[in-house]
Design an enzyme around this catalytic site. Structure first.
Site, PDB file in Angstrom:
ATOM      1  N   GLY A 107      54.529  36.363  34.392  1.00  0.00           N
ATOM      2  CA  GLY A 107      54.604  35.038  34.995  1.00  0.00           C
ATOM      3  C   GLY A 107      54.892  35.081  36.484  1.00  0.00           C
ATOM      4  CG  HIS A 157      49.621  37.500  38.099  1.00  0.00           C
ATOM      5  ND1 HIS A 157      50.611  37.013  38.915  1.00  0.00           N
ATOM      6  CD2 HIS A 157      50.156  38.571  37.463  1.00  0.00           C
ATOM      7  CE1 HIS A 157      51.706  37.745  38.764  1.00  0.00           C
ATOM      8  NE2 HIS A 157      51.460  38.706  37.890  1.00  0.00           N
ATOM      9  CD  GLN A 211      52.715  47.928  34.132  1.00  0.00           C
ATOM     10  OE1 GLN A 211      53.920  47.787  34.068  1.00  0.00           O
ATOM     11  NE2 GLN A 211      51.916  46.929  34.464  1.00  0.00           N
ATOM     12  CB  SER A 215      54.747  41.611  44.245  1.00  0.00           C
ATOM     13  OG  SER A 215      55.852  41.751  43.373  1.00  0.00           O
TER      14      SER A 215
HETATM   15  P1  AMP Z   1      53.292  41.436  36.323  1.00  0.00           P
HETATM   16  O1  AMP Z   1      53.321  39.976  36.055  1.00  0.00           O
HETATM   17  O2  AMP Z   1      53.904  41.823  37.606  1.00  0.00           O
HETATM   18  O3  AMP Z   1      53.791  42.238  35.143  1.00  0.00           O
HETATM   19  O4  AMP Z   1      51.759  41.822  36.481  1.00  0.00           O
HETATM   20  C1  AMP Z   1      50.808  41.499  35.503  1.00  0.00           C
HETATM   21  C2  AMP Z   1      49.515  42.190  35.852  1.00  0.00           C
HETATM   22  O5  AMP Z   1      49.066  41.738  37.137  1.00  0.00           O
HETATM   23  C3  AMP Z   1      49.655  43.719  35.957  1.00  0.00           C
HETATM   24  O6  AMP Z   1      48.515  44.344  35.412  1.00  0.00           O
HETATM   25  C4  AMP Z   1      49.741  43.921  37.451  1.00  0.00           C
HETATM   26  O7  AMP Z   1      49.323  45.210  37.871  1.00  0.00           O
HETATM   27  C5  AMP Z   1      48.800  42.849  37.957  1.00  0.00           C
HETATM   28  N1  AMP Z   1      49.075  42.547  39.369  1.00  0.00           N
HETATM   29  C6  AMP Z   1      50.294  42.331  39.928  1.00  0.00           C
HETATM   30  N2  AMP Z   1      50.170  42.152  41.258  1.00  0.00           N
HETATM   31  C7  AMP Z   1      48.843  42.270  41.544  1.00  0.00           C
HETATM   32  C8  AMP Z   1      48.069  42.200  42.754  1.00  0.00           C
HETATM   33  N3  AMP Z   1      48.650  41.982  43.933  1.00  0.00           N
HETATM   34  N4  AMP Z   1      46.736  42.364  42.671  1.00  0.00           N
HETATM   35  C9  AMP Z   1      46.145  42.589  41.463  1.00  0.00           C
HETATM   36  N5  AMP Z   1      46.809  42.662  40.300  1.00  0.00           N
HETATM   37  C10 AMP Z   1      48.145  42.516  40.327  1.00  0.00           C
END
Ligand code: AMP
Length: 283
Positions: free
Chosen positions: A31, A37, A155, A187
């Site tokens: 989230g 995302h 990851q 992020s």
């Molecule tokens: P998270 O909500 O941080 O657990 O991320 C969920 C998914 O979104 C994971 O596969 C992350 O690697 C991806 N993600 C997070 N930040 C980015 C970004 N800046 N660009 C592309 N994908 C992202």
């Protein structure tokens, strides 16, 4: 967009959907959504007939309680962004839905080397927690394809290893990191930065670009140390600046001039831990 909170309800929906010849694309998230995302949702929308996103702040992958408690939650905005992106299904479970009292666990996962380096070293137990939740989500959603961001490079490799260990048929697609206009990798944790920290946060992507420009075959120690010193002088508490073989994350002290390399950084700006990476020898 249909929102499911109960595992049984989304499972019934998926069992029915599986009777069609449709393809399910899945984007697991915690989230506090941003355009990074949404780029994963868009990637799925291009090829899958059903795009499912999950939002679940997974307690088992936080090795730091304060980090878990302060993880941003912006659920109304998230739902709005997902609707606008054309996401078909949102799975929004509680902790009890994912970890019911009677559920069995396959821990520990035999992740091997990949769990001993970089974030595996600095965040003990983190990748076991990631695998625990991802296996549970894969069991529920049974996607044809899972979309992950390169932002979390290690990851992605851990989840690849997990799918091999559990013999999951799900295909993994890794999508590029989306960045702010000044280079900062998007992020959810960026929301926690103060305005002063936000300005300093671009130093991480600068360091990665510096490595890309300066890298030469031979010993890499001096280059890495210069980056650590730079970040430390800028007020960061550095976990690591590393250069690794991009295919297996083996850390390199020397570069032969041919191996595909990824540079990776993890560093704290006060309480907020930022990570980023770049493939070094690629345009
Ligand atoms: P998270 O909500 O941080 O657990 O991320 C969920 C998914 O979104 C994971 O596969 C992350 O690697 C991806 N993600 C997070 N930040 C980015 C970004 N800046 N660009 C592309 N994908 C992202």
């Amino acid at each position: 967009m249909i929102i499911f909170k109960k595992r049984i309800d989304i499972s019934n929906y998926i069992v029915n959907y599986k009777k069609t010849s449709g393809k399910i694309g899945f984007i697991p998230t915690m989230g506090a959504l941003h355009k990074g995302h949404i780029s994963l949702i868009e990637a799925s929308k291009k090829t899958d007939t059903l795009t499912i996103c999950s939002i679940f702040v997974n307690p088992t992958q936080f090795n730091n309680t304060a980090d878990f408690e302060k993880y941003p939650v912006t659920i109304e905005k998230d739902i709005d962004m997902l609707e606008k992106a054309g996401c078909n299904v949102l799975f929004l479970p509680s902790v009890e839905e994912i970890y019911p009292a009677d559920s069995s666990t396959t821990l520990p996962y035999e992740l091997g080397f990949i769990e001993t380096v970089l974030d595996g070293k600095y965040r003990p137990g983190h990748f076991q927690g990631v695998c625990n939740v991802v296996q549970r989500l894969l069991d529920i959603v049974q996607p044809n394809t899972i979309y992950l961001g390169q932002k979390d490079y290690q990851q992605c490799m851990v989840i690849k290893k997990l799918t091999e260990l559990i013999q999951s048929p799900t295909q993994i697609i890794v999508c590029p990191t989306l960045r702010e206009s000044d280079g900062l990798a998007m992020s959810s944790r960026n929301m926690r930065l103060t305005s002063v920290e936000r300005i300093k946060a671009i130093r991480i992507s600068e360091v990665l670009l510096f490595i890309k420009q300066e890298i030469k075959p031979g010993n890499l120690q001096d280059l890495k140390q210069r980056c650590i010193n730079y970040l430390t002088n800028e007020g960061y508490n550095v976990d690591y600046v590393e250069i690794a073989d991009a295919t297996n994350l083996i850390l390199l002290q020397n570069w032969d001039g041919k191996t595909k390399l990824v540079a990776l950084v993890a560093a704290f700006l006060n309480e907020v831990r930022l990570i980023d990476n770049r493939i070094v020898n690629e345009d």
